[in-house]
Design an enzyme around this catalytic site. Structure first.
Site, PDB file in Angstrom:
ATOM      1  N   SER A 139       0.861  -1.164   0.000  1.00 18.18           N
ATOM      2  CA  SER A 139       0.000   0.000   0.000  1.00 18.18           C
ATOM      3  C   SER A 139       0.908   1.227   0.000  1.00 18.18           C
ATOM      4  O   SER A 139       1.642   1.453   0.959  1.00 18.18           O
ATOM      5  CB  SER A 139      -0.889  -0.039   1.245  1.00 18.18           C
ATOM      6  OG  SER A 139      -1.640   1.142   1.347  1.00 18.18           O
ATOM      7  N   LYS A 165      -1.212  -1.008  -4.327  1.00 20.30           N
ATOM      8  CA  LYS A 165      -2.363  -0.170  -3.984  1.00 20.30           C
ATOM      9  C   LYS A 165      -1.868   1.260  -3.855  1.00 20.30           C
ATOM     10  O   LYS A 165      -0.880   1.526  -3.164  1.00 20.30           O
ATOM     11  CB  LYS A 165      -2.968  -0.691  -2.684  1.00 20.30           C
ATOM     12  CG  LYS A 165      -3.926   0.235  -1.977  1.00 20.30           C
ATOM     13  CD  LYS A 165      -4.754  -0.543  -0.966  1.00 20.30           C
ATOM     14  CE  LYS A 165      -4.795   0.129   0.390  1.00 20.30           C
ATOM     15  NZ  LYS A 165      -5.653  -0.609   1.339  1.00 20.30           N
ATOM     16  N   LYS A 167      -2.747   5.126  -2.821  1.00 16.85           N
ATOM     17  CA  LYS A 167      -3.676   5.996  -2.094  1.00 16.85           C
ATOM     18  C   LYS A 167      -3.955   7.227  -2.952  1.00 16.85           C
ATOM     19  O   LYS A 167      -3.025   7.808  -3.541  1.00 16.85           O
ATOM     20  CB  LYS A 167      -3.048   6.426  -0.762  1.00 16.85           C
ATOM     21  CG  LYS A 167      -2.858   5.265   0.212  1.00 16.85           C
ATOM     22  CD  LYS A 167      -4.184   4.809   0.778  1.00 16.85           C
ATOM     23  CE  LYS A 167      -3.965   3.792   1.894  1.00 16.85           C
ATOM     24  NZ  LYS A 167      -5.249   3.358   2.475  1.00 16.85           N
ATOM     25  N   ASP A 193      -6.986   3.381  -3.460  1.00 10.71           N
ATOM     26  CA  ASP A 193      -7.738   3.446  -2.193  1.00 10.71           C
ATOM     27  C   ASP A 193      -7.919   4.917  -1.831  1.00 10.71           C
ATOM     28  O   ASP A 193      -6.942   5.650  -1.645  1.00 10.71           O
ATOM     29  CB  ASP A 193      -6.979   2.709  -1.078  1.00 10.71           C
ATOM     30  CG  ASP A 193      -7.773   2.650   0.232  1.00 10.71           C
ATOM     31  OD1 ASP A 193      -8.898   3.191   0.296  1.00 10.71           O
ATOM     32  OD2 ASP A 193      -7.246   2.048   1.199  1.00 10.71           O
ATOM     33  N   GLU A 218     -10.963   1.127  -3.806  1.00 10.85           N
ATOM     34  CA  GLU A 218     -11.362   0.871  -2.421  1.00 10.85           C
ATOM     35  C   GLU A 218     -11.977   2.120  -1.801  1.00 10.85           C
ATOM     36  O   GLU A 218     -11.406   3.210  -1.880  1.00 10.85           O
ATOM     37  CB  GLU A 218     -10.099   0.436  -1.648  1.00 10.85           C
ATOM     38  CG  GLU A 218     -10.316  -0.065  -0.236  1.00 10.85           C
ATOM     39  CD  GLU A 218      -9.006  -0.603   0.370  1.00 10.85           C
ATOM     40  OE1 GLU A 218      -8.096  -1.015  -0.393  1.00 10.85           O
ATOM     41  OE2 GLU A 218      -8.886  -0.597   1.600  1.00 10.85           O
ATOM     42  N   ASP A 243     -13.969  -1.185   2.521  1.00  7.60           N
ATOM     43  CA  ASP A 243     -13.082  -1.365   3.673  1.00  7.60           C
ATOM     44  C   ASP A 243     -13.829  -0.814   4.891  1.00  7.60           C
ATOM     45  O   ASP A 243     -14.545  -1.548   5.589  1.00  7.60           O
ATOM     46  CB  ASP A 243     -11.759  -0.627   3.384  1.00  7.60           C
ATOM     47  CG  ASP A 243     -10.804  -0.546   4.573  1.00  7.60           C
ATOM     48  OD1 ASP A 243     -11.149  -1.015   5.665  1.00  7.60           O
ATOM     49  OD2 ASP A 243      -9.693   0.023   4.426  1.00  7.60           O
ATOM     50  N   LYS A 267     -10.360  -6.524   7.545  1.00  7.92           N
ATOM     51  CA  LYS A 267      -9.366  -6.230   8.590  1.00  7.92           C
ATOM     52  C   LYS A 267      -9.980  -6.750   9.874  1.00  7.92           C
ATOM     53  O   LYS A 267     -11.041  -6.241  10.289  1.00  7.92           O
ATOM     54  CB  LYS A 267      -9.128  -4.727   8.705  1.00  7.92           C
ATOM     55  CG  LYS A 267      -8.484  -4.109   7.478  1.00  7.92           C
ATOM     56  CD  LYS A 267      -8.324  -2.616   7.656  1.00  7.92           C
ATOM     57  CE  LYS A 267      -7.695  -2.005   6.406  1.00  7.92           C
ATOM     58  NZ  LYS A 267      -7.680  -0.529   6.465  1.00  7.92           N
ATOM     59  N   GLY A 295      -4.502  -4.056   5.918  1.00  3.78           N
ATOM     60  CA  GLY A 295      -3.507  -3.827   6.961  1.00  3.78           C
ATOM     61  C   GLY A 295      -3.741  -2.490   7.633  1.00  3.78           C
ATOM     62  O   GLY A 295      -4.434  -1.626   7.088  1.00  3.78           O
TER      63      GLY A 295
END
Ligand code: OSB
Ligand code: MG
Length: 375
Positions: A139, A165, A167, A193, A218, A243, A267, A295
């Protein structure tokens, strides 16, 4: 398999990340981590981790609300009580007790580790895990420019990561993702995400992301939304992955019913522990919804729980379960978590319990607070 807790020791440690991690709602440079040491009547011990961070910018919980909730409401429901199976702890923590999932999870998951340890079995096997190794993604936080992001993503794929991933937030989205797609080619396993950075005003922009052929996007909309995500999913060909919104199995059921997403990031801390994680996993499996393990910048202790969970059969997409060295100069467990060149992390299936050991002297040195709760 009985679990009978007699003591829980809470310690907060502050671990500096190798590099600051920025998401749409904030930056973390030093991770405040709440570690729990649980002890049973027969002397069995296990460590667990509460995944809440300093600020309520991911969920309403923080490390301080969790310490309070564990002390005031969670610990009294388990200390001095005997559970026939760790799977029974969840119900005891739900009855007339709303929310505080991360606080509950830290204790509930620790009970699974205690049972595994007492039985001489790995945590993964006790949970019903079937994988010997799990595929790993990275990530990447929001970077200062598309060029910097491209180099980080390239390096990650070279190291073997199976998924990258990225952000995003308004102002650091389309052009950043386009730069990475262009540089790394059509086959690179990329996703985005947003951590809730967009609203219903942004559907046109989000629809433009379809051209990037991401594996998923996400949680683009509000942290507790299921309804607007369904409207957005109708506009997008890219699968939405939820998420933040999936806080228990009924929310996952709502997502499936409404079509708010096609993938779930599980998660265990966010959903109150392993029993609820398994329920979401099983529900999604029945509906052909793939899941993967997210995570929360965990230390090696929390990572052990994520690795065990990700060994369940419907965890078919790479998890945010990167090796220790991606986060820390030195982790608090031995051996540290490592990843091979193919982006795989080994599930410790031979050792009892977590499969890593905790250096108690080092943690005591690092601890900025310590509190013992007894029955
Ligand atoms: O949204 O998945 C998220 C970290 C903190 C809060 C929220 C998220 C994340 C990550 C980190 O993406 C993933 C990791 O632990 O490597
Ligand atoms: Mg997320």
């Amino acid at each position: 398999m009985t679990v009978a807790l007699t003591a829980i020791t809470l310690r907060e440690i502050n671990l500096p990340l190798r590099e600051p991690f920025t998401i749409s709602s904030g930056t973390v440079s030093i991770r405040r981590i709440l570690l729990l040491e649980l002890e049973c009547a027969d002397g069995t011990r296990a460590w667990s981790e509460c995944v809440a961070d300093s600020d309520p910018n991911y969920s309403p919980e923080t490390i301080d609300t969790c310490a309070l909730a564990i002390r005031e409401w969670v610990a009294p429901r388990v200390l001095g009580h005997e559970f026939a199976h760790p799977g029974d702890v969840h119900a005891a923590l739900q009855h007339n007790f709303r929310g505080h999932n991360m606080a509950k999870a830290a204790v509930e998951m620790g009970c699974w580790a205690l049972a595994a340890t007492a039985q001489g079995e790995s945590l993964a096997k006790l949970l019903g895990g079937t994988r010997k190794q799990i595929a790993t993604g990275i990530s990447l936080g929001i970077q200062e420019s598309p060029a910097v992001l491209v180099e980080k993503a390239r390096a990650a794929l070279e190291q073997g990561y199976r998924k990258v991933k990225i952000k995003i937030r308004p102002g650091a989205d389309l052009d950043y993702l386009q730069a990475v797609r262009e540089a790394l080619g059509p086959d690179a396993a990329l996703m985005a995400d947003a951590n809730n950075a967009y609203s219903t005003d942004d559907f046109d922009l989000l629809a433009q992301l379809d051209e990037l052929r991401l594996i998923m996007i996400e949680q683009p909309l509000a942290w507790d939304d299921i309804v607007q995500h369904a409207a957005l999913q109708k506009r997008l060909s890219t699968p939405i992955c939820l998420d933040e919104s999936i806080t228990d199995v009924t929310k996952a059921q709502d997502m499936i019913t409404l079509g708010s997403g096609r993938i779930v990031n599980i998660k265990p801390g966010r959903v109150g522990g392993f029993t609820e994680s398994k329920a979401i996993h099983d529900l999604c499996a029945r509906h052909d919804i793939p899941v993967w393990c997210g995570g929360m910048l965990e230390s090696g202790v929390g990572r052990a729980y994520n690795v065990a969970l990700a060994s369940l059969p419907n965890f078919t997409l790479p998890g945010d379960v990167s090796p220790s060295a991606r986060y820390w100069e030195q982790d608090v467990v031995t051996p540290e978590w490592t990843m091979d060149q193919d982006g795989m992390v080994k599930v410790p299936t031979d050792a009892a319990g977590l499969g890593v050991s905790v250096d108690v002297d080092r943690i005591d040195d690092l601890a900025v607070s310590k509190q013992v709760l007894r029955s």
